[in-house]
Design an enzyme around this catalytic site. Structure first.
Site, PDB file in Angstrom:
ATOM      1  N   THR A 168       1.926   0.642   7.290  1.00 44.79           N
ATOM      2  CA  THR A 168       0.542   1.068   7.244  1.00 44.79           C
ATOM      3  C   THR A 168      -0.147   1.349   8.679  1.00 44.79           C
ATOM      4  O   THR A 168       0.388   1.070   9.734  1.00 44.79           O
ATOM      5  CB  THR A 168      -0.437  -0.167   6.901  1.00 44.79           C
ATOM      6  OG1 THR A 168      -1.773   0.302   6.934  1.00 44.79           O
ATOM      7  CG2 THR A 168      -0.302  -1.406   7.583  1.00 44.79           C
ATOM      8  N   ASP A 169      -1.298   2.095   8.579  1.00 47.63           N
ATOM      9  CA  ASP A 169      -1.715   2.519   9.948  1.00 47.63           C
ATOM     10  C   ASP A 169      -2.465   1.134  10.397  1.00 47.63           C
ATOM     11  O   ASP A 169      -2.744   1.303  11.657  1.00 47.63           O
ATOM     12  CB  ASP A 169      -2.870   3.524   9.424  1.00 47.63           C
ATOM     13  CG  ASP A 169      -3.971   3.164   8.380  1.00 47.63           C
ATOM     14  OD1 ASP A 169      -3.562   2.733   7.331  1.00 47.63           O
ATOM     15  OD2 ASP A 169      -5.089   3.022   8.587  1.00 47.63           O
ATOM     16  N   TYR A 225      -4.136  -8.720   8.157  1.00 52.82           N
ATOM     17  CA  TYR A 225      -3.223  -8.088   7.379  1.00 52.82           C
ATOM     18  C   TYR A 225      -2.207  -7.089   8.191  1.00 52.82           C
ATOM     19  O   TYR A 225      -1.237  -6.920   8.153  1.00 52.82           O
ATOM     20  CB  TYR A 225      -4.108  -7.436   6.436  1.00 52.82           C
ATOM     21  CG  TYR A 225      -3.475  -5.840   6.053  1.00 52.82           C
ATOM     22  CD1 TYR A 225      -2.331  -6.233   4.783  1.00 52.82           C
ATOM     23  CD2 TYR A 225      -3.559  -4.508   6.154  1.00 52.82           C
ATOM     24  CE1 TYR A 225      -1.752  -4.960   4.287  1.00 52.82           C
ATOM     25  CE2 TYR A 225      -2.989  -3.590   5.764  1.00 52.82           C
ATOM     26  CZ  TYR A 225      -2.117  -3.799   4.796  1.00 52.82           C
ATOM     27  OH  TYR A 225      -1.397  -2.646   4.206  1.00 52.82           O
ATOM     28  N   GLY A 284       1.600  -1.569  -8.572  1.00 49.77           N
ATOM     29  CA  GLY A 284       0.603  -1.052  -7.683  1.00 49.77           C
ATOM     30  C   GLY A 284       0.710   0.489  -7.765  1.00 49.77           C
ATOM     31  O   GLY A 284       1.431   1.012  -8.499  1.00 49.77           O
ATOM     32  N   TRP A 294      -4.619   5.289   3.446  1.00 53.31           N
ATOM     33  CA  TRP A 294      -5.617   5.704   2.747  1.00 53.31           C
ATOM     34  C   TRP A 294      -5.053   6.228   1.340  1.00 53.31           C
ATOM     35  O   TRP A 294      -5.288   7.576   0.827  1.00 53.31           O
ATOM     36  CB  TRP A 294      -6.384   6.828   3.187  1.00 53.31           C
ATOM     37  CG  TRP A 294      -7.270   6.398   4.310  1.00 53.31           C
ATOM     38  CD1 TRP A 294      -7.070   5.204   5.377  1.00 53.31           C
ATOM     39  CD2 TRP A 294      -8.431   7.048   5.183  1.00 53.31           C
ATOM     40  NE1 TRP A 294      -7.789   5.234   6.230  1.00 53.31           N
ATOM     41  CE2 TRP A 294      -8.913   6.657   6.199  1.00 53.31           C
ATOM     42  CE3 TRP A 294      -9.102   8.282   4.550  1.00 53.31           C
ATOM     43  CZ2 TRP A 294      -9.863   6.762   6.780  1.00 53.31           C
ATOM     44  CZ3 TRP A 294     -10.121   8.752   5.693  1.00 53.31           C
ATOM     45  CH2 TRP A 294     -10.495   7.988   6.833  1.00 53.31           C
ATOM     46  N   ALA A 296       3.133  -5.794  -1.464  1.00 55.35           N
ATOM     47  CA  ALA A 296       2.620  -6.324  -0.211  1.00 55.35           C
ATOM     48  C   ALA A 296       1.276  -7.024  -0.615  1.00 55.35           C
ATOM     49  O   ALA A 296       0.502  -6.896  -1.953  1.00 55.35           O
ATOM     50  CB  ALA A 296       2.353  -5.208   0.821  1.00 55.35           C
ATOM     51  N   LYS A 331       1.907  -7.078   8.579  1.00 51.39           N
ATOM     52  CA  LYS A 331       2.844  -5.758   8.476  1.00 51.39           C
ATOM     53  C   LYS A 331       3.674  -5.390   9.660  1.00 51.39           C
ATOM     54  O   LYS A 331       4.568  -4.802   9.308  1.00 51.39           O
ATOM     55  CB  LYS A 331       1.946  -4.540   7.836  1.00 51.39           C
ATOM     56  CG  LYS A 331       1.127  -4.954   6.556  1.00 51.39           C
ATOM     57  CD  LYS A 331       2.227  -5.067   5.606  1.00 51.39           C
ATOM     58  CE  LYS A 331       3.151  -3.840   4.981  1.00 51.39           C
ATOM     59  NZ  LYS A 331       3.890  -3.811   3.998  1.00 51.39           N
ATOM     60  N   LEU A 336       1.581   2.766  -5.368  1.00 50.72           N
ATOM     61  CA  LEU A 336       2.768   3.584  -5.018  1.00 50.72           C
ATOM     62  C   LEU A 336       3.883   3.106  -5.811  1.00 50.72           C
ATOM     63  O   LEU A 336       4.754   3.898  -6.149  1.00 50.72           O
ATOM     64  CB  LEU A 336       2.916   3.210  -3.731  1.00 50.72           C
ATOM     65  CG  LEU A 336       4.018   3.880  -2.904  1.00 50.72           C
ATOM     66  CD1 LEU A 336       4.139   5.311  -3.010  1.00 50.72           C
ATOM     67  CD2 LEU A 336       4.198   3.537  -1.422  1.00 50.72           C
ATOM     68  N   ASP A 377       9.347 -13.384  -7.719  1.00 49.50           N
ATOM     69  CA  ASP A 377       8.477 -14.050  -6.512  1.00 49.50           C
ATOM     70  C   ASP A 377       9.109 -13.963  -5.283  1.00 49.50           C
ATOM     71  O   ASP A 377      10.170 -14.557  -4.812  1.00 49.50           O
ATOM     72  CB  ASP A 377       8.121 -15.496  -6.991  1.00 49.50           C
ATOM     73  CG  ASP A 377       7.234 -16.125  -5.942  1.00 49.50           C
ATOM     74  OD1 ASP A 377       6.819 -15.575  -4.851  1.00 49.50           O
ATOM     75  OD2 ASP A 377       6.827 -17.323  -5.951  1.00 49.50           O
TER      76      ASP A 377
END
Length: 286
Positions: free
Chosen positions: A101-102, A125, A10, A150, A60, A129, A12, A36
């Site tokens: 996350t926001d 989602y 990903g 973002w 994620a 989280k 990040l 996994d």
């Protein structure tokens, strides 16, 4: 120090591994093909064999709209996967950094959410989280919960790349203007996470590039910096319906981060300008 990074494929995870190696750390990045996270026994065995000193959990399920239909898969990755990983971390006394996350907030109002603001996700989602955050706080003491928003980076797709692609054959675009947040460059964020994993200032942090803007403002700045003549028409969220609701207010107050000893992150416009130069060169950064 041996550091395990999940989600290496990903945006990040890729940058965190890159930054760790630049600093000479023993850093191991894994993707879903390597481990996994939904398999408790495989996770436990992997951590037992690797014996990491710290885990930076970037992996994620992030397909926000698909998550509304693929709830079991989203839960397996974001909740069960996190649970299995943090349980193994506790058994082997690993530091644990969880990327959140926001989307754990409801997006109401126009005041930035603090690290202690009530959790009230709008989407499935966001709910998974938030559940991941809860599990970590209940399982382990030496944790960092890092909420971001973002993101854009070299590896993978993001809003910046989408805008540049659309600008190739579009003279105007309709972009949402009533969702406000902080664009965050994964290159800058990776530096913070590597600093963080070497510290013991545990807790919850909001880590984004400085400043706020709307998606429309973000798009305008992308086109300005790349000399693209694309007209951005500002629209409301209601004019661009999505299966999963998006928080209109994604402003994150980084009080804890500011009061810590970690280096401050640059403004989002500065980050965007640097990122676009890298994209233009079409080579990896150094």
């Amino acid at each position: 120090m041996r550091i395990l990074v999940t989600g290496v494929t990903g945006q990040l995870g890729h940058d965190v591994v890159h930054e760790g190696k630049l600093r000479g750390l023993h850093i191991i990045g894994v993707g879903s093909k390597d481990l996994d996270l939904r398999d408790k026994f495989k996770v436990a065995a992997f951590i037992k064999d690797l014996k990491p000193d710290a885990i930076i959990h970037c992996a994620a399920y992030t397909a926000v709209d698909n998550a509304e239909d693929e709830r079991e898969t989203c839960w397996d990755v974001n909740v069960n996967g996190t649970k299995f990983l943090v349980e193994a971390a506790k058994e082997h006394n690993c530091k644990f950094i969880y990327i959140s996350t926001d989307y754990v907030f409801d997006g109401e109002g126009n005041i930035p959410f603090t690290e202690n603001s009530p959790i009230k996700p709008l989407s499935y989602y966001g709910y998974t989280k938030a559940e991941g955050e809860k599990i970590i706080q209940e399982t382990i003491e030496n944790y960092f919960i890092v909420r971001i928003s973002w993101v854009f980076g070299i590896n993978g797709n993001n809003f910046v790349k989408t805008m540049l692609k659309l600008s190739e054959n579009r003279e105007e675009l309709n972009i949402v203007a009533d969702q406000i947040g902080s664009p965050t460059y994964t290159y800058d964020l990776a530096k913070v996470l590597i600093d963080m994993v070497k510290s013991t200032n545990y807790g919850i942090y909001h880590c984004t590039n400085k400043g706020y803007c709307s998606w429309a403002d973000f798009a305008k700045k992308i086109f300005e910096y790349t000399d693209k003549e694309v007209q951005v028409n500002e629209i409301c969220s209601e004019d661009y319906p999505t299966k999963a609701p998006r928080p209109k207010n994604s402003r994150l107050s980084s009080t804890n981060f500011t009061n810590s000893n970690f280096s401050e992150m640059p403004g989002w416009e500065d980050a965007l300008e640097r990122y676009l130069k890298i994209l233009k060169l079409e080579v990896n950064y150094k």
